[in-house]
Design an enzyme around this catalytic site. Structure first.
Site, short mmCIF file in Angstrom:
data_model
loop_
_atom_site.label_atom_id
_atom_site.label_comp_id
_atom_site.label_asym_id
_atom_site.label_seq_id
_atom_site.Cartn_x
_atom_site.Cartn_y
_atom_site.Cartn_z
N PRO A 142 0.83 -1.21 0.00
CA PRO A 142 0.00 0.00 0.00
C PRO A 142 0.86 1.25 0.00
CG PRO A 142 -0.90 -1.61 1.52
CD PRO A 142 0.41 -2.17 1.04
N CYS A 143 0.43 2.21 -0.80
CA CYS A 143 1.29 3.36 -1.09
C CYS A 143 0.83 4.65 -0.42
CB CYS A 143 1.35 3.59 -2.59
SG CYS A 143 -0.27 3.96 -3.32
#
Length: 528
Positions: free
Chosen positions: A76-77
């Site tokens: 997840p960014c």
């Protein structure tokens, strides 16, 4: 078939691109979102699903499932993304999942790995903070640490000496308001900018807020650092009792939130075990924390060492026939004993970029019945009034069309839809249609965007939240239309709530882009 482990798999766009090469088989995937899990399993079949990568014994998983040839995935960014610039927290714990990804690589030792993330990951400004948990490893790996500063209080706090409070964790914890009361104060503070919004919020919650304040003041054990919050709360309570006009207590509310936000920032530093020292910024009453940090890329290079040769680059999905501008940062790594002296080359911009438009992607669905319920049955696609593009034909299949659902349009939103021409957005709306926005000039250009049928789209996110509008019709685009812009075939069905479906589409790696990456990996590892 090369065996794949997909970490942080989402709905499975990256997996799908690898499968479409005909050379890879997905054996296991990790995804903790239940809606995305359901979508993944519906479309990828009998796959071992891992609920959480944190704490997973990847070496045992590798042995139990017969070994993995390639590990893929996109941690997840949010912690690295431009879209997260308004985030209130100091540390996004999703950042630590990058470390979990590379722990999996180290434990499994696949022939190759692919990590996908936002293009900003290549920048040196995206960093990890030095923590007591990781400090010894960072020193052992020889990663360079940089002195940094975290500002706890954006405004100066002169009314109380906050430094001794943040330096004593027990005092700090006792000085922070209960979460429910803090949330109420925070929402009241956020509502202050628009009188209509503030009036509505107070009308619905003033008795609850007054009662919460009274309960807190009746039960708290007073000290000097708690007394400061208590005095402010009493004035806010008195102001609410006398009037819904925030001018009676706006100054006290601002002081309270500035103080409490500083305390909660310090609490977060403790919770994340960040190595730091608290101080006042020279010549001011701004509370700061002196910390040290290191770049994500430096960490990746150090943790892989000489075991893998790896290379990263920003890649645009549009280069490969996806009808949108979508930059991602891709790292491909190949085990050193396999690649030898060869260099890794990432997919590059072709000399001729396929130009696929929004119209080519979705216009054949224009006459198809749209539903507003996530439980809608599949729809029959009627004959198209216009020629069907090669792109659309590549995604169609002989079966019912699922996920052709959208959000019901309010009268106010419909007025906005009708006022916009193709390619126009919120900022082209007349003033009378944006009066409900507190600061319309600060609204992003992607909000209320009517797509241009003759151009490719911008980056597809959760288009329900952004209110993207169909180029020709006065409605929001559907989940299926968003999926078309992402290059998902119509046979790929999304599960979950309506918003979950939109979110899964927006989070996904476009399968066409993923296929190009998979084909690049095949150039470096042995296969039949």
């Amino acid at each position: 078939m090369l065996k794949i482990l997909d970490l942080f798999a989402g709905a499975g766009g990256l997996s799908l691109g690898f499968v479409q090469t005909g050379k890879f088989q997905i054996i296991a995937a990790a995804e903790n979102n239940l809606h995305a899990q359901t979508t993944y399993l519906r479309n990828h079949g009998d796959v071992h699903m891992i609920q959480n990568v944190v704490g997973c014994n990847f070496a045992k998983l590798n042995a139990d499932l017969g070994g993995f040839d390639v590990v893929i995935g996109g941690p997840p960014c949010q912690g690295f993304s431009n879209a997260n610039r308004q985030k209130n927290t100091i540390v996004c714990m999703n950042n630590s999942l990058v470390k979990e990804y590379f722990r999996a690589v180290r434990e499994i030792r696949p022939m190759a790995f692919v990590m996908e993330n936002v293009s900003m990951l290549q920048s040196g400004i995206h960093r990890f903070y030095d923590t007591s948990d990781d400090h010894d490893e960072i020193e052992r790996l020889g990663i360079e640490l940089r002195d940094d500063v975290i500002v706890l209080s954006k405004q100066e706090i002169k009314e109380i000496d906050i430094l001794p409070i943040v330096q004593d964790r027990a005092q700090l914890e006792s000085a922070i308001l209960p979460e429910k009361l803090y949330t109420a104060m925070h929402l009241l503070y956020k509502s202050r900018g628009t009188k209509k919004r503030l009036t509505n919020y107070i009308a619905k919650n003033d008795i609850s807020i007054v009662n919460q304040i009274e309960s807190y003041l009746s039960n708290v054990r007073f000290t000097d650092y708690i007394q400061f919050s208590a005095d402010l709360l009493r004035k806010i309570q008195d102001g609410l009792a006398r009037s819904q006009d925030i001018s009676f207590f706006s100054e006290q509310l601002a002081s309270l939130m500035n103080y409490q936000k500083a305390l909660k920032a310090a609490q977060e530093i403790y919770s994340n075990k960040i190595v730091c020292s608290f101080a006042y910024k020279a010549g001011t009453h701004h509370t700061i924390a002196h910390v040290r940090s290191y770049s994500v890329i430096d960490y990746i290079n150090a943790v892989l060492g000489d075991d893998y040769k790896q290379k990263g680059a920003a890649v645009n999905a549009r280069w490969y026939g996806v009808p949108q501008e979508r930059w991602r940062y891709i790292i491909i790594g190949v085990r050193a004993d396999i690649i030898g002296e060869r260099d890794i080359c990432l997919p590059k911009e072709p000399d001729v970029i396929p130009f696929v438009t929004v119209g080519e992607a979705i216009s054949d669905l224009q006459n198809c019945d749209v539903s507003y319920s996530r439980d809608a049955q599949g729809a029959v696609i009627p004959e198209s009034d216009t020629p069907i593009s090669d792109y659309a034909r590549s995604l169609r299949y002989d079966g019912l069309l699922f996920n052709h659902i959208t959000t019901e349009t309010t009268p106010e939103a419909l007025q906005r839809f009708k006022a916009l021409k193709e390619g126009e957005n919120f900022h082209k709306l007349p003033k009378n249609l944006v009066e409900s926005y507190e600061k319309p000039e600060r609204t992003q250009k992607t909000i209320y965007l009517r797509l241009d049928s003759n151009k490719y789209s911008g980056t597809v996110v959760n288009v329900r939240k952004s209110m993207w509008i169909h180029p020709k019709l006065d409605r929001a685009i559907t989940v299926r239309e968003a999926a078309r812009l992402q290059s998902f075939p119509d046979s790929f069905v999304f599960e979950g709530t309506k918003d979950a479906q939109y979110q899964q589409v927006g989070n996904a790696v476009p399968p066409l882009m993923a296929k190009v990456i998979a084909e690049k990996v095949l150039e470096y590892i042995p296969h039949d």
